[in-house]
Scaffold this motif. Structure first.
Motif, mmCIF file in Angstrom:
data_model
loop_
_atom_site.group_PDB
_atom_site.id
_atom_site.type_symbol
_atom_site.label_atom_id
_atom_site.label_comp_id
_atom_site.label_asym_id
_atom_site.label_seq_id
_atom_site.Cartn_x
_atom_site.Cartn_y
_atom_site.Cartn_z
ATOM 1 N N PHE A 546 140.095 22.655 78.709
ATOM 2 C CA PHE A 546 140.320 24.022 78.251
ATOM 3 C C PHE A 546 141.361 24.115 77.137
ATOM 4 O O PHE A 546 141.276 25.010 76.291
ATOM 5 C CB PHE A 546 140.751 24.913 79.423
ATOM 6 C CG PHE A 546 139.630 25.261 80.354
ATOM 7 C CD1 PHE A 546 138.739 26.272 80.035
ATOM 8 C CD2 PHE A 546 139.456 24.586 81.547
ATOM 9 C CE1 PHE A 546 137.695 26.592 80.886
ATOM 10 C CE2 PHE A 546 138.414 24.906 82.400
ATOM 11 C CZ PHE A 546 137.530 25.914 82.073
ATOM 12 N N ILE A 547 142.347 23.247 77.119
ATOM 13 C CA ILE A 547 143.436 23.431 76.146
ATOM 14 C C ILE A 547 143.551 22.313 75.114
ATOM 15 O O ILE A 547 144.339 22.433 74.172
ATOM 16 C CB ILE A 547 144.795 23.607 76.860
ATOM 17 C CG1 ILE A 547 145.224 22.325 77.581
ATOM 18 C CG2 ILE A 547 144.761 24.784 77.810
ATOM 19 C CD1 ILE A 547 146.626 22.395 78.171
ATOM 20 N N PRO A 550 138.374 20.179 71.470
ATOM 21 C CA PRO A 550 137.869 21.134 70.472
ATOM 22 C C PRO A 550 136.431 21.554 70.803
ATOM 23 O O PRO A 550 135.617 20.739 71.235
ATOM 24 C CB PRO A 550 137.908 20.345 69.154
ATOM 25 C CG PRO A 550 138.644 19.090 69.444
ATOM 26 C CD PRO A 550 138.561 18.842 70.907
ATOM 27 N N VAL A 551 136.138 22.817 70.610
ATOM 28 C CA VAL A 551 134.789 23.331 70.830
ATOM 29 C C VAL A 551 134.394 24.209 69.646
ATOM 30 O O VAL A 551 135.245 24.750 68.936
ATOM 31 C CB VAL A 551 134.693 24.163 72.134
ATOM 32 C CG1 VAL A 551 134.907 23.302 73.346
ATOM 33 C CG2 VAL A 551 135.682 25.317 72.104
ATOM 34 N N LYS A 552 133.072 24.327 69.430
ATOM 35 C CA LYS A 552 132.561 25.205 68.383
ATOM 36 C C LYS A 552 132.744 26.651 68.813
ATOM 37 O O LYS A 552 132.323 27.044 69.907
ATOM 38 C CB LYS A 552 131.075 24.926 68.137
ATOM 39 C CG LYS A 552 130.809 23.800 67.161
ATOM 40 C CD LYS A 552 130.981 24.301 65.730
ATOM 41 C CE LYS A 552 130.540 23.234 64.723
ATOM 42 N NZ LYS A 552 130.768 23.705 63.341
ATOM 43 N N ARG A 553 133.360 27.436 67.965
ATOM 44 C CA ARG A 553 133.590 28.850 68.271
ATOM 45 C C ARG A 553 132.996 29.703 67.168
ATOM 46 O O ARG A 553 132.827 29.257 66.035
ATOM 47 C CB ARG A 553 135.095 29.127 68.356
ATOM 48 C CG ARG A 553 135.822 28.421 69.486
ATOM 49 C CD ARG A 553 135.629 29.142 70.797
ATOM 50 N NE ARG A 553 135.939 30.542 70.694
ATOM 51 C CZ ARG A 553 137.191 31.047 70.696
ATOM 52 N NH1 ARG A 553 138.226 30.236 70.817
ATOM 53 N NH2 ARG A 553 137.394 32.341 70.590
ATOM 54 N N THR A 706 140.236 25.151 70.480
ATOM 55 C CA THR A 706 140.198 24.941 71.929
ATOM 56 C C THR A 706 139.797 26.250 72.599
ATOM 57 O O THR A 706 139.907 27.334 72.009
ATOM 58 C CB THR A 706 141.572 24.488 72.452
ATOM 59 O OG1 THR A 706 142.558 25.458 72.082
ATOM 60 C CG2 THR A 706 141.931 23.120 71.880
ATOM 61 N N TYR A 707 139.323 26.147 73.823
ATOM 62 C CA TYR A 707 138.864 27.347 74.517
ATOM 63 C C TYR A 707 140.027 28.297 74.797
ATOM 64 O O TYR A 707 139.918 29.503 74.645
ATOM 65 C CB TYR A 707 138.166 26.957 75.826
ATOM 66 C CG TYR A 707 137.370 28.079 76.431
ATOM 67 C CD1 TYR A 707 136.040 28.273 76.070
ATOM 68 C CD2 TYR A 707 137.931 28.949 77.351
ATOM 69 C CE1 TYR A 707 135.298 29.313 76.603
ATOM 70 C CE2 TYR A 707 137.196 29.988 77.897
ATOM 71 C CZ TYR A 707 135.888 30.167 77.524
ATOM 72 O OH TYR A 707 135.161 31.202 78.060
ATOM 73 N N PHE A 708 141.168 27.740 75.223
ATOM 74 C CA PHE A 708 142.366 28.539 75.496
ATOM 75 C C PHE A 708 143.577 27.920 74.815
ATOM 76 O O PHE A 708 143.648 26.699 74.642
ATOM 77 C CB PHE A 708 142.663 28.602 76.999
ATOM 78 C CG PHE A 708 141.832 29.576 77.770
ATOM 79 C CD1 PHE A 708 141.900 30.944 77.519
ATOM 80 C CD2 PHE A 708 140.994 29.142 78.784
ATOM 81 C CE1 PHE A 708 141.135 31.833 78.242
ATOM 82 C CE2 PHE A 708 140.234 30.031 79.512
ATOM 83 C CZ PHE A 708 140.307 31.373 79.243
#
Length: 741
Positions: A546-547, A550-553, A706-708
């Motif tokens: 979660f922290i 890296p994710v595609k946003r 990151t998600y959060f």
């Protein structure tokens, strides 16, 4: 005879229990709309998360019932008023906050035509590819919308204001359905079930989200629940006058509901079965009410038919889709019985009513033969799961169109909706789990020798028969996640009754059976502590995902996803389209939806530019028909990311460099001229503005993140853990207080 009725009731209960249990099994895993969270977990973790959440909701319900057990009548009335105040206020808040620029799909077609009728006062048979010639069943709802919009228009409302009016009335329809369901449980079942039903409505996000979707699924809710309420009122009427009044009103409600959405008639079928099973008492004594009902059905149906004929001046005999077309579509294994475009066009292109009927009868026969008995059962199971097991009811697809966005969209509709989707799935699991438990308890609990169900349990069988009818209907019909929506409050009511039956037992010291002694006091607190510990462990194990990972946003700025027709003519050489839009947030992607006029012709060529109001060129790119699939988007990454400091106007300019009528691309648009799909912008052809028209286009910012953020993640973890521990403490304290008293 009584023994036969009891056996028949047991058979229906057994079928309902089996269906509910089957769906319950899949509620643990059918939540893949949580796009980031779902694939992060193993299958065991997915099941464990939903199970833990359903237990926590159950714990919350148990605390609520314990708290309400000692409430005075005055406090209970205050709670009821408070619930409806919160529901309506929350619905209004989301209607205003989400800020839909338009509805989506069929609801928008209906709204658009209702607007058009303000000037024509007739329903068009040719609008939007002959929509009403194909779906004449939507004419009555369009008329209702037209009458509503006529009143709003008389008060000076226009376009968007009329849409908000329709959404507010949609919210009131849902709240009226909640009230009627509450009355059914309060008057003929138990007070605990009635209170818990309101509490479930209060904590279910869909009750707040769906008012923004003004369509037959939600407008029919008060007619469905109202028909059940009036039927039970008729059954319990003491005088013939009261029976006649209830029967007459019930007929009117059923026909109005049926005209809005055909599934309301399942209520009449369920009520007839319930009465024939012997649960309506002596039918001869109720004859005046039933005669009034039959007469009212006939008069109401005839009257509405005459009214509809006044507004319809076209013949849809050869254009309307026959019933068998939807049965054939529902039997297509490759799509799990969902809407199929090829079937749609096959039926539409058949020239006459007889040709449509024959074509689809042949399709249905062939598909059933290919499936065989085992294949039919497997498909039926998948269709039940598709319609019922997804806790979101596909709300994201139907609310995902807006002219401007904010943080709320991120957490409700876009990248960070995963935890909300997860919670909705926990709620769906809870609802089906306790609906199943409730029906199972009705089957196995001992009754008095001369009767199968107690007086408080008989109405529950009526609700179960109605929900079973809704389930079986979409096993036969076309299916989809949205189609369970109109039956929502039946499920809520049965889950509340099931939880009440398991968690509480009637007090032997009091005649008022709504007052109960609660079970599972001490063990529940221990289970909650274990769940809290398990949650802490799971969160700790996935912290890095979660922290750190890296994710595609993507953050949407504009989402205008609707178009009038798939048969628009292509943009040919020397012609230009310009779509303006306004943005005050960063974006680096622009996309427009297209279709090749002829699938084989793919060498047409286009120059696409995006410029700001001060002349800055953000994109200049040449594309061809080979670069895209039909009904997909041309996705353009900007050469320079736009970073507006204030609200700024931008222009998408599309110029055809090469292409003719037989080899070109249609840039799909919404251009009925009745409602402006994207009010802040305009569409122009060769420099001339088109009235109330816009391209089907989206603007958004794509990036990696990151998600959060660490602070947000640890705050969320702390809130979840503290909430679970607080539930455990509340259980322990309540149990201790009850032991002392």
């Amino acid at each position: 005879m009584r023994k036969l009725s009891g056996l028949s009731a047991k058979l229906f209960l057994l079928i309902f229990t089996a269906a509910a249990a089957y769906i319950t099994r899949f509620t643990f895993t059918e939540w893949d709309r949580a796009g980031f969270l779902y694939p992060l977990l193993s299958r065991a973790e997915q099941i464990a998360v939903i199970a833990a959440g359903a237990l926590l909701i159950a714990a919350l319900c148990g605390i609520f019932l314990r708290f309400m057990a000692s409430a005075s009548e005055k406090k209970e009335r205050f709670f009821t008023v408070l619930v409806f105040t919160i529901l309506f206020a929350g619905q209004l808040l989301l209607i205003c906050s989400i800020g839909q620029s338009t509805f989506m799909y069929d609801p928008y077609r209906v709204f658009d035509e209702a607007l058009h009728m303000l000037s024509t006062h007739t329903v068009s048979g040719t609008v939007m590819e002959g929509y009403y010639g194909i779906y004449p069943n939507n004419i009555p709802f369009t008329l209702i919308c037209y009458w509503i919009l006529s009143i709003g228009s008389a008060f000076g409302l226009a376009d968007t204001g009329l849409m908000v009016l329709l959404q507010i009335l949609n919210a009131l329809c849902m709240d009226l359905a909640v009230f009627l369901t509450f009355c059914i449980l309060k008057n003929w079942c138990t007070g605990n079930a009635a209170r818990l039903f309101l509490f479930l409505c209060l904590i279910n996000p869909l009750v707040y989200l769906w008012p923004g979707f003004a369509y037959t699924s939600t407008f029919s809710m008060p007619f469905l629940m109202g028909a059940l309420f009036l039927f039970l009122l008729l059954i319990h009427s003491d005088s013939k006058k009261s029976q006649i009044r209830c029967g007459a009103l019930l007929g009117l409600v059923l026909i109005l509901g049926f005209k809005i959405r055909a599934t309301v008639m399942i209520t009449l079928i369920a009520a007839a079965i319930w009465a024939l099973l012997g649960f309506a008492g002596k039918l001869r004594a109720l004859l005046p009410g039933f005669l009034a009902l039959i007469l009212s059905l006939a008069v109401s149906l005839s009257a509405f038919g005459a009214i509809q004929k006044h507004y319809v001046d076209f013949d849809y005999t050869d254009t309307a889709f026959p019933v068998v077309s939807w049965l054939a579509m529902g039997a297509l294994e490759e799509t799990d019985g969902m809407f199929n475009t090829q079937d749609y066009y096959d039926t539409r292109n058949a020239p006459t009513k007889e040709a449509k009927q024959t074509l689809n009868e042949q399709k249905l026969s062939r598909r059933l033969k290919d499936l065989g008995p085992s294949g039919i059962l497997r498909l039926a199971g998948r269709k039940m799961v598709r319609t019922w097991a997804d806790g979101t009811d596909d709300y994201v697809s139907y609310l995902n169109q807006y002219a401007d966005t904010g943080k709320l969209h991120t957490y409700l509709l876009e990248d960070k909706k995963d935890f909300l989707v997860c919670y909705m799935q926990m709620m769906r699991c809870f609802l089906f789990l306790f609906t199943t438990i409730g029906s199972l308890l009705l089957l196995i609990r001992r009754k008095t020798p001369d009767r199968f169900l107690t007086e408080q349990e008989k109405p529950l069988l009526l609700l179960q028969l109605n929900l079973l009818g809704g389930t079986l209907f979409h096993v036969l019909w076309e299916t989809g996640e949205l189609y369970s929506l109109c039956f929502s409050f039946l499920l809520f009511a049965l889950a509340a009754a099931g939880f009440d039956a398991l968690y509480c037992r009637p007090s032997e010291a009091r005649a008022d059976t709504s007052l109960s002694v609660h079970r599972f006091g001490g063990p529940a607190a221990a289970v909650l502590v274990l769940i809290a510990a398990g949650t802490a462990g799971w969160l700790f194990c996935h912290t890095a995902d979660f922290i750190h990972t890296p994710v595609k946003r993507h953050d949407s700025v504009i989402s205008q996803k609707t178009y009038t027709s798939s048969e628009q003519s292509g943009l040919t050489a020397g012609n230009t389209l310009e779509q303006t839009f306004c943005a005050d947030k960063p974006f680096n992607r622009v996309c427009v939806r297209v279709k090749n006029v002829l699938p084989e012709g793919r060498d047409s060529e286009y120059l696409v530019t995006v410029t700001s109001e001060n002349g800055e060129v953000l994109l200049s790119q040449t594309v061809t028909g080979n670069d895209v699939f039909d009904y997909d988007y041309f996705y353009f990454g900007l050469d320079t990311q736009a970073r507006p400091e204030a609200l700024t106007e931008y222009t998408i300019r599309i110029t055809c460099l090469k292409g003719d009528e037989s080899n070109s691309i249609a840039f799909l648009r919404y251009d009925t001229g009745n409602h402006d799909a994207y009010l802040p912008g305009t569409l122009s052809e060769n420099g001339v503005a088109v009235n109330k028209a816009d391209l089907n286009f989206m603007v958004y910012c794509s990036y990696e993140d990151t998600y959060f953020r660490p602070g947000s993640w640890y705050f969320l973890c702390a809130v979840l853990l503290l909430g679970e521990l607080l539930l455990a403490v509340c259980y322990a304290l309540q149990n201790r207080r009850e032991q002392k008293t």
